[in-house]
Design an enzyme around this catalytic site. Structure first.
Site, PDB file in Angstrom:
ATOM      1  N   ARG A 177     -18.161  52.880   8.443  1.00 42.83           N
ATOM      2  CA  ARG A 177     -19.388  53.415   7.857  1.00 42.83           C
ATOM      3  C   ARG A 177     -18.998  54.335   6.696  1.00 42.83           C
ATOM      4  NH1 ARG A 177     -20.116  54.009  13.562  1.00 42.83           N
ATOM      5  NH2 ARG A 177     -21.829  52.702  14.363  1.00 42.83           N
ATOM      6  N   LYS A 229     -20.593  57.471  15.460  1.00 44.66           N
ATOM      7  CA  LYS A 229     -21.837  58.061  15.941  1.00 44.66           C
ATOM      8  C   LYS A 229     -21.665  58.592  17.353  1.00 44.66           C
ATOM      9  CE  LYS A 229     -25.064  55.365  13.131  1.00 44.66           C
ATOM     10  NZ  LYS A 229     -26.228  54.437  13.159  1.00 44.66           N
ATOM     11  N   HIS A 269     -22.679  49.691   2.491  1.00 44.53           N
ATOM     12  CA  HIS A 269     -22.871  49.071   3.801  1.00 44.53           C
ATOM     13  C   HIS A 269     -22.729  47.558   3.727  1.00 44.53           C
ATOM     14  CE1 HIS A 269     -23.768  50.611   7.756  1.00 44.53           C
ATOM     15  NE2 HIS A 269     -24.557  49.588   8.008  1.00 44.53           N
ATOM     16  N   ARG A 277     -19.414  46.509   4.881  1.00 42.63           N
ATOM     17  CA  ARG A 277     -19.325  46.549   6.351  1.00 42.63           C
ATOM     18  C   ARG A 277     -19.950  45.288   6.947  1.00 42.63           C
ATOM     19  NH1 ARG A 277     -19.207  50.054  11.013  1.00 42.63           N
ATOM     20  NH2 ARG A 277     -21.105  49.972  12.269  1.00 42.63           N
ATOM     21  N   HIS A 290     -20.359  49.761  17.611  1.00 38.00           N
ATOM     22  CA  HIS A 290     -21.710  49.574  18.132  1.00 38.00           C
ATOM     23  C   HIS A 290     -21.738  49.878  19.622  1.00 38.00           C
ATOM     24  CE1 HIS A 290     -22.859  46.539  14.734  1.00 38.00           C
ATOM     25  NE2 HIS A 290     -22.993  47.788  14.366  1.00 38.00           N
ATOM     26  N   TYR A 301     -25.041  39.433  13.693  1.00 37.34           N
ATOM     27  CA  TYR A 301     -24.124  38.720  12.809  1.00 37.34           C
ATOM     28  C   TYR A 301     -23.962  37.259  13.206  1.00 37.34           C
ATOM     29  CZ  TYR A 301     -23.174  43.320  11.013  1.00 37.34           C
ATOM     30  OH  TYR A 301     -23.340  44.553  10.446  1.00 37.34           O
TER      31      TYR A 301
END
Length: 314
Positions: free
Chosen positions: A160, A184, A256, A259, A282, A291
């Site tokens: 990120r 995150k 992004h 990514r 994730h 994806y």
């Protein structure tokens, strides 16, 4: 005209208190941000006002029929599907909270169905487009070396923007070929770094980074600005856009997008979805599964373009 904001003064006391308690539990027990808590409380106050108008002064009296009527009311308002889904999701979560805290024995929203959302597929770059962008920083000066290293690492590891900007020298191991990232929720993960990225970073550390170092300002940040401080998210956006234009890529390229391309190209090359999930950081495999849809779309397009019987020819 937007609906009038609902306050606790507009609601029966028992209903308002339950919403406030729910908001507190989201903040204290689940660590949700103030903004998220406020959004949930706002949606629930709207629902509570609707139920109060139907004669209910306590959440224990709200029925499945009331919940269905609320869903119908939202539909009649012609809200965006995402807004309706968010409001119903807030009510479902709140209903589970009421059961968990023994306010009522059943979830009155268990049969409530929200609108089907069409999930927008993330845009991606082709492999050829990515390679052109990576080759765009041609200068041998400190800026060219830094930009090449950043872009190579971006695409090699699928980081990120915030993770890239926050990287320190201690987080990257060029001998073993990996970077340690805190993503995150401060969750740590280890992501591989490809040989091309390792080579570019080594060149930057040897001949580029020393030119950015300012003794009084510079810490251990990996990528530095010309002021000697950690490079900012805004500057990364500028760098990516600048080199995409230089490479002749006409798509609107944002950080992004590299990514997304990293994940899509890995999947197309046969990588395991769980491995991609871990590399991207994730929490939920469902987030990574988007994806697979991107890859399926790409395969259909290739079949339509290249298959000898694409037009039904004999």
């Amino acid at each position: 005209m937007p609906p009038r904001p609902v306050t606790d003064l507009d609601l029966p006391e028992a209903m308002a208190e339950a919403i406030t308690d729910f908001g507190a539990s989201l903040a204290l027990e689940r660590g949700r941000s103030d903004k998220t808590v406020q959004a949930y409380e706002h949606d629930l106050r709207q629902a509570a006002e609707f139920f109060a108008q139907r004669g209910h002064s306590d959440w224990r009296r709200v029925s499945r029929a009331d919940a269905a009527a609320w869903a119908e009311e939202l539909s009649d308002r012609k809200l965006a599907a995402s807004s309706t889904a968010r409001k119903l999701s807030a009510l479902r979560m709140f209903a589970r909270y009421l059961v968990h805290n023994s306010v009522r024995p059943d979830e009155f929203t268990e049969l409530l169905a929200g609108p089907k959302l069409r999930r927008k597929l993330p845009a991606t770059l082709t492999t050829e487009e990515v390679l052109r962008i990576l080759a765009a920083p041609t200068g041998g000066d400190e800026f060219g070396l830094r930009d090449r290293a950043m872009l190579e690492l971006f695409y090699s590891s699928g980081l990120r923007v915030s993770e890239l900007c926050g990287l320190t020298l201690q987080q990257i191991d060029l001998e073993e070929g990996f970077v340690r990232v805190w993503g995150k929720g401060s969750k740590e993960r280890v992501v591989p770094v490809g040989e091309a990225a390792v080579s570019a970073i080594k060149a930057y550390l040897e001949s580029g980074r020393p030119h950015f170092v300012k003794t009084s300002k510079t810490g251990s940040q990996l990528f530095l600005s010309k002021r000697g401080t950690a490079i900012s998210r805004k500057m990364v956006w500028v760098v990516v856009k600048q080199h995409a234009q230089r490479a002749g890529v006409t798509k609107p390229v944002k950080p992004h997008l590299l990514r997304h391309s990293f994940a899509t190209h890995l999947l197309g090359g046969g990588a395991d979805l769980r491995a991609i999930q871990e590399m991207l950081g994730h929490a939920n495999i469902g987030t990574t599964q988007i994806y697979t849809a991107v890859e399926e779309t790409r395969l259909v397009e290739h079949h339509a373009k290249f298959h000898p019987r694409k037009n039904g020819d004999a």
